[in-house]
Design an enzyme around this catalytic site. Structure first.
Site, PDB file in Angstrom:
ATOM      1  N   CYS A  14       0.663  -1.202   0.111  1.00 43.17           N
ATOM      2  CA  CYS A  14      -0.073   0.162   0.075  1.00 43.17           C
ATOM      3  C   CYS A  14       1.092   1.278  -0.166  1.00 43.17           C
ATOM      4  O   CYS A  14       2.070   1.097   0.148  1.00 43.17           O
ATOM      5  CB  CYS A  14      -0.883   0.044   1.267  1.00 43.17           C
ATOM      6  SG  CYS A  14      -2.015  -1.243   1.324  1.00 43.17           S
ATOM      7  N   GLY A  41      -0.113   0.413  -4.910  1.00 43.65           N
ATOM      8  CA  GLY A  41      -1.439  -0.212  -4.778  1.00 43.65           C
ATOM      9  C   GLY A  41      -2.535   0.292  -5.858  1.00 43.65           C
ATOM     10  O   GLY A  41      -2.574   1.483  -5.939  1.00 43.65           O
ATOM     11  N   ASN A 113       0.260   1.081   6.052  1.00 43.71           N
ATOM     12  CA  ASN A 113       0.768   0.320   5.011  1.00 43.71           C
ATOM     13  C   ASN A 113       1.658  -0.732   5.601  1.00 43.71           C
ATOM     14  O   ASN A 113       2.347  -0.226   6.813  1.00 43.71           O
ATOM     15  CB  ASN A 113       1.966   1.129   4.185  1.00 43.71           C
ATOM     16  CG  ASN A 113       2.879   0.369   3.351  1.00 43.71           C
ATOM     17  OD1 ASN A 113       4.179   0.850   3.139  1.00 43.71           O
ATOM     18  ND2 ASN A 113       2.474  -0.746   2.760  1.00 43.71           N
ATOM     19  N   GLY A 114       1.159  -1.912   5.326  1.00 43.04           N
ATOM     20  CA  GLY A 114       2.015  -3.051   6.184  1.00 43.04           C
ATOM     21  C   GLY A 114       0.863  -4.278   6.477  1.00 43.04           C
ATOM     22  O   GLY A 114      -0.036  -4.523   6.000  1.00 43.04           O
ATOM     23  N   TYR A 256      12.231  -4.830  -6.000  1.00 45.24           N
ATOM     24  CA  TYR A 256      11.094  -4.736  -6.984  1.00 45.24           C
ATOM     25  C   TYR A 256      10.002  -3.458  -6.571  1.00 45.24           C
ATOM     26  O   TYR A 256       9.487  -2.877  -7.313  1.00 45.24           O
ATOM     27  CB  TYR A 256      10.225  -5.907  -6.882  1.00 45.24           C
ATOM     28  CG  TYR A 256       8.947  -6.057  -7.703  1.00 45.24           C
ATOM     29  CD1 TYR A 256       9.132  -5.680  -9.086  1.00 45.24           C
ATOM     30  CD2 TYR A 256       8.046  -6.600  -7.158  1.00 45.24           C
ATOM     31  CE1 TYR A 256       7.857  -5.778  -9.691  1.00 45.24           C
ATOM     32  CE2 TYR A 256       6.752  -6.592  -8.041  1.00 45.24           C
ATOM     33  CZ  TYR A 256       6.785  -6.228  -9.199  1.00 45.24           C
ATOM     34  OH  TYR A 256       5.648  -6.325  -9.937  1.00 45.24           O
TER      35      TYR A 256
END
Length: 474
Positions: A14, A41, A113-114, A256
């Site tokens: 995210c 995201g 985020n996580g 990535y």
């Protein structure tokens, strides 16, 4: 859209973004910031804006441009935003972030985020005490803990809450009068601080600061809370610094996930990827005619391989950039066609060549074989597959939507077996030592390698061991 079965890629997690500025149209700036973080995201997006008294929310499904087709005329000076790829909880409208609550402490919007490894246990505990949940996201556990806290201040409520959760979290929290950023004690996910002419910005990546012409100030430290209000910016730690664990930044941010123009914890992402290619060239020393990448994930590493080896770089695969997101889940018979809709070989480039083909990872191995075969059908003499990371043998539980272990090809096959399976003439994975050399700004002990070696910095509960994305759905 749990996993891109066409490109055989893990999805990003995210992206979070927040801005505090009394002189700018913060809704527009948050929109632009999220647009720059779109790679993190693509399922949904939302922006919460505060005028000092109330928080309003605009949100929707899809890409930022789909989710927020027209910016509403909301006035305010604090905005927090989120782009989502689900790692816990399914992809549906009720799981769009930021999550907005109205409680005795005022209004609050939380963007996360996580992935929390103890979300299941905490949610069960909270439900037993009467809490009601509207979503199936682990993020709502954080919101509930904040709302139930008896601490005197908003900051203390947040600190009390995040000290109960385990796993990965980078948070952007919008209150009526403050913008707050929090990074988990292990620093699994990135978070940085930027400066506008008259305010401040918090973002998952520095590329979003560049997009709105904000100045990068610094990375937010693991375990740090940054508070921005009318008095400027200050920081606290969620626990005593002496009690903070060793940093464990996700190595895949560099391999990535992050955008190549970002800087994370002092390391430029593009430079790290170039270095990964150089290390691959040093380790393999292949005698070949052409270096090429699987676009776009392997391009920077392929350029690094070419520069180090002296073998020319060429674009032997063309990507259909209008393909969009992959919603189909093809079976094996359909996957070949689906890959060919996204990629096409250029016979005049690859014909008669011994090719070094560079990509960032192999997850299930479903796509690599199709691409190798495509190149050979176009006339390639030999294909030497080079991967700019070690073999992925374990799932990630800290914010990446990964396969269960038995579906990871490297967990059940040797390198030689994988080579035979994908039809490559040679196959080489970058060594851990080479990967560490490529990321020059951080030491090995500051990075998380759990997907390669299974050594998890935060314990993974049994119910999450084989994938916990839908653990809260029931």
């Amino acid at each position: 859209m749990q996993y891109d079965s066409v490109f055989d890629k893990w999805h990003e997690e995210c992206g979070v973004f927040g801005i505090y500025d009394t002189t700018l149209p913060v809704m527009s700036y948050a929109y632009w910031g999220l647009f720059a973080l779109q790679h993190r995201g693509q399922e949904s997006a939302g922006i919460a804006i505060s005028d000092g008294t109330h928080i309003e929310l605009v949100k929707g499904m899809g890409l930022v441009t789909e989710a927020i087709k027209e910016l509403p005329p909301l006035k305010g000076y604090i905005a927090g935003g989120h782009v989502r790829y689900s790692t816990t909880g399914s992809n549906n409208p009720r799981n769009i972030q930021p999550l907005v609550i109205h409680y005795q402490g005022g209004d609050m919007a939380v963007a996360h985020n996580g992935n929390l490894t103890n979300a299941y246990a905490l949610r069960k505990e909270l439900e037993d005490k009467g809490s009601i949940f509207q979503t199936t996201m682990d993020s709502e556990v954080i919101v509930s803990l904040i709302a139930r806290s008896k601490a005197a201040s908003t900051e203390d409520r947040i600190i009390e809450a995040v000290n109960r959760v385990e796993g990965a979290f980078s948070l952007v929290i919008t209150t009526n009068t403050k913008l707050i950023g929090v990074r988990d004690a292990n620093g699994f996910r990135p978070l940085c601080l930027g400066k506008t002419a008259n305010g401040y910005v918090i973002s998952s990546e520095s590329c979003a600061l560049d997009a709105i012409k904000a100045t990068f100030v610094r990375d937010i430290k693991p375990g740090e809370m940054v508070i921005i209000d009318e008095n400027g910016v200050r920081s606290r730690f969620i626990k005593e610094e002496a009690l903070l664990p060793q940093q464990s930044l996700c190595i895949f941010e560099y391999i990535y996930f992050a955008r190549s123009d970002s800087n994370i914890d002092g390391q430029n992402v593009y430079a790290a990827r170039i270095n990964m290619g150089r290390e691959l060239a040093r380790e393999t020393k292949y005698d070949a005619d052409l270096v090429m990448s699987i676009p776009d994930s392997g391009t920077a590493a392929a350029l690094g391989y070419s520069r180090e080896s002296g073998i020319p770089f060429g674009e032997g695969l063309v990507k259909n950039r209008y393909m969009g997101r992959t919603f189909i889940k093809p079976d094996q018979s359909e996957r070949d066609l689906a890959v060919r809709m996204k990629l096409n070989a250029v016979p005049d480039v690859v014909r008669g060549k011994r090719i070094v083909l560079v990509d960032d990872s192999i997850v299930r191995g479903t796509t690599s074989g199709i691409i190798v075969r495509m190149l050979k059908e176009a006339g390639a003499k030999e294909v030497y597959m080079c991967v700019s990371s070690p073999a992925i043998e374990y799932p990630c539980h800290y914010g990446i939507d990964t396969s269960v272990r038995k579906e990871l090809i490297a967990a059940t096959h040797s390198v030689e077996q994988i080579r035979e399976y994908i039809g490559a003439d040679k196959l080489h994975y970058l060594s851990r030592e080479g990967l560490c050399r490529a990321i020059e700004a951080l030491e090995e002990r500051e990075l998380c390698f759990a997907c390669f070696d299974g050594h998890y910095a935060v314990e993974v509960p049994k119910e999450e061991e084989e994938g916990g994305k839908y653990v809260l759905e029931d």
